[in-house]
Design a protein around this motif. Structure first.
Motif, mmCIF file in Angstrom:
data_model
loop_
_atom_site.group_PDB
_atom_site.id
_atom_site.type_symbol
_atom_site.label_atom_id
_atom_site.label_comp_id
_atom_site.label_asym_id
_atom_site.label_seq_id
_atom_site.Cartn_x
_atom_site.Cartn_y
_atom_site.Cartn_z
ATOM 1 N N ALA A 13 3.817 4.656 -1.591
ATOM 2 C CA ALA A 13 4.102 5.319 -2.860
ATOM 3 C C ALA A 13 5.480 5.944 -2.780
ATOM 4 O O ALA A 13 5.810 6.612 -1.792
ATOM 5 N N VAL A 14 6.295 5.730 -3.794
ATOM 6 C CA VAL A 14 7.607 6.356 -3.871
ATOM 7 C C VAL A 14 7.399 7.747 -4.448
ATOM 8 O O VAL A 14 6.794 7.899 -5.498
ATOM 9 N N THR A 15 7.871 8.767 -3.735
ATOM 10 C CA THR A 15 7.691 10.148 -4.189
ATOM 11 C C THR A 15 9.028 10.826 -4.470
ATOM 12 O O THR A 15 9.114 12.045 -4.504
ATOM 13 N N THR A 16 10.064 10.019 -4.686
ATOM 14 C CA THR A 16 11.388 10.527 -5.025
ATOM 15 C C THR A 16 11.320 11.213 -6.391
ATOM 16 O O THR A 16 10.594 10.757 -7.268
ATOM 17 N N PRO A 17 12.064 12.293 -6.588
ATOM 18 C CA PRO A 17 12.067 12.941 -7.903
ATOM 19 C C PRO A 17 12.448 11.961 -9.016
ATOM 20 O O PRO A 17 13.189 11.006 -8.785
ATOM 21 N N SER A 18 11.975 12.217 -10.213
ATOM 22 C CA SER A 18 12.224 11.342 -11.353
ATOM 23 C C SER A 18 13.707 11.296 -11.710
ATOM 24 O O SER A 18 14.487 12.167 -11.326
ATOM 25 N N GLN A 45 -6.147 6.072 -0.116
ATOM 26 C CA GLN A 45 -5.036 6.800 -0.730
ATOM 27 C C GLN A 45 -4.692 8.110 -0.024
ATOM 28 O O GLN A 45 -4.048 8.986 -0.604
ATOM 29 N N SER A 46 -5.110 8.269 1.227
ATOM 30 C CA SER A 46 -4.729 9.437 2.018
ATOM 31 C C SER A 46 -3.384 9.159 2.682
ATOM 32 O O SER A 46 -3.191 8.090 3.265
#
Length: 167
Positions: A13-18, A45-46
């Motif tokens: 999952a990419v968790t970079t800010p929008s 999903q952990s």
């Protein structure tokens, strides 16, 4: 992520800010620099690993941590005529990543003694359980930690690492 039999075992999952958040930071010249962040997650999903490519990092490295933030190591570009990366943990080199084919991203991972421990490449369409951006990591023997975690992080960030420019 899938195992060799096509069973789903996890993902990224990419968790970079929008984009909007990054624009606002840029407009207000915020001291916080936007970096690229990824989470490696298991089939439930952990989060099991976090990978961050800090912006403004002069080494253009990727920092790898466990889900709780405990450091594991870093992936550092060491390009010396060909695309190379060094996997480092606890201040020591634990492997070298050598990309030999930019088009198909054929990658070999060697331990400090020069022994091949993994290969990463693009699977043939008949072997890939998914379409689109896929890679195949072949690790013929079990490898110890932290190298195992670093191989997962390397495989999942290879696309970004090979197309990024240092600095």
């Amino acid at each position: 992520m899938f195992d060799r039999h096509g069973f789903h075992i996890g993902g990224v999952a990419v968790t970079t800010p929008s984009f909007l958040h990054r624009v606002i930071q840029h407009l207000w010249k915020s001291d916080q620099h936007v970096s690229r962040r990824f989470e490696v997650r298991d089939a439930n999903q952990s989060t099991v690993l976090k990978v961050e490519k800090p912006s403004k990092d002069p080494l253009a490295r990727f920092v790898v941590t466990r889900a709780d933030g405990t450091p594991i190591g870093e992936i550092v570009p060491t390009d010396a005529g060909r695309v190379r990366f060094t996997l480092r943990a606890e201040g020591k080199t634990i492997a070298t990543v050598i990309a030999s084919g930019r088009q198909r991203w054929e990658v070999t991972v060697e331990d400090p003694a020069g022994t091949e421990v993994a290969q990463v490449g693009v699977p043939s369409p008949e072997l890939s359980p998914i379409s689109g951006n896929a890679c195949l990591a072949e690790i013929p023997q079990q490898v110890p930690e932290p190298l195992a975690s670093m191989l997962v992080a390397t495989t999942l960030t290879m696309d970004l690492a090979l197309t990024a420019r240092p600095g």
